[in-house]
Design a protein around this motif. Structure first.
Motif, PDB file in Angstrom:
ATOM      1  N   THR A 197       0.839  -1.203   0.000  1.00 56.56           N
ATOM      2  CA  THR A 197       0.000   0.000   0.000  1.00 56.56           C
ATOM      3  C   THR A 197       0.873   1.251   0.000  1.00 56.56           C
ATOM      4  OG1 THR A 197      -0.107  -0.017   2.411  1.00 56.56           O
ATOM      5  CG2 THR A 197      -1.889  -1.140   1.230  1.00 56.56           C
ATOM      6  N   LYS A 198       2.170   1.048  -0.077  1.00 54.73           N
ATOM      7  CA  LYS A 198       3.123   2.159  -0.014  1.00 54.73           C
ATOM      8  C   LYS A 198       3.747   2.407  -1.388  1.00 54.73           C
ATOM      9  CE  LYS A 198       3.315   2.167   4.671  1.00 54.73           C
ATOM     10  NZ  LYS A 198       1.938   2.012   4.980  1.00 54.73           N
ATOM     11  N   LEU A 199       3.677   3.654  -1.849  1.00 58.06           N
ATOM     12  CA  LEU A 199       4.222   4.007  -3.157  1.00 58.06           C
ATOM     13  C   LEU A 199       5.722   3.707  -3.235  1.00 58.06           C
ATOM     14  CD1 LEU A 199       3.885   5.172  -5.973  1.00 58.06           C
ATOM     15  CD2 LEU A 199       4.197   7.459  -4.992  1.00 58.06           C
ATOM     16  N   ASN A 200       6.466   3.998  -2.162  1.00 67.08           N
ATOM     17  CA  ASN A 200       7.912   3.758  -2.209  1.00 67.08           C
ATOM     18  C   ASN A 200       8.226   2.260  -2.344  1.00 67.08           C
ATOM     19  OD1 ASN A 200       7.055   3.464   0.556  1.00 67.08           O
ATOM     20  ND2 ASN A 200       9.190   3.555   1.199  1.00 67.08           N
ATOM     21  N   ARG A 201       7.391   1.394  -1.767  1.00 66.68           N
ATOM     22  CA  ARG A 201       7.603  -0.048  -1.913  1.00 66.68           C
ATOM     23  C   ARG A 201       7.256  -0.499  -3.327  1.00 66.68           C
ATOM     24  NH1 ARG A 201      11.232  -1.053   1.607  1.00 66.68           N
ATOM     25  NH2 ARG A 201      10.547  -0.897   3.741  1.00 66.68           N
ATOM     26  N   LEU A 207       9.278  -2.423  -8.483  1.00 69.98           N
ATOM     27  CA  LEU A 207       9.447  -2.244  -9.930  1.00 69.98           C
ATOM     28  C   LEU A 207      10.922  -2.237 -10.322  1.00 69.98           C
ATOM     29  CD1 LEU A 207       6.699   0.430 -10.638  1.00 69.98           C
ATOM     30  CD2 LEU A 207       6.672  -1.989 -11.298  1.00 69.98           C
ATOM     31  N   GLY A 208      11.788  -1.807  -9.407  1.00 63.38           N
ATOM     32  CA  GLY A 208      13.224  -1.788  -9.671  1.00 63.38           C
ATOM     33  C   GLY A 208      13.820  -3.174  -9.865  1.00 63.38           C
TER      34      GLY A 208
END
Length: 86
Positions: A38-42, A47-48
């Motif tokens: 639910t976290k954009l940074n995760r 995706l990395g």
């Protein structure tokens, strides 16, 4: 396993989660990991994983470590299994 993934991640300037996802992506072309967050940074971190290039040796080490893990128990409870339609 965590130590191995962390070591490889450090060598690749990646996170252990990215290495784990890259390993899944390297298994078969039709395997698509679906990590939940639910976290954009995760999400961005996950995706990395497509940019992490694992060598044959990396894959061999991860596969060897994974082969020593024994999975116990069922995937679903009996009630949950009935909901799967199987």
């Amino acid at each position: 396993m965590v130590e191995l993934l962390s070591t490889i991640a450090t060598q690749k300037d990646a996170t252990p989660a990215q290495v784990a996802l890259a390993w899944l992506l390297a298994q078969k072309p039709w395997i698509v990991p679906i990590p939940g967050t639910t976290k954009l940074n995760r999400l961005e971190e996950n995706l990395g994983a497509v940019n992490v290039e694992l060598t044959g040796e990396d894959l061999q080490q991860i596969n060897a470590a994974a082969s020593h893990i024994t999975v116990h128990g069922e995937r679903y409870t009996e009630a949950g299994e009935k909901l799967t339609g199987r």
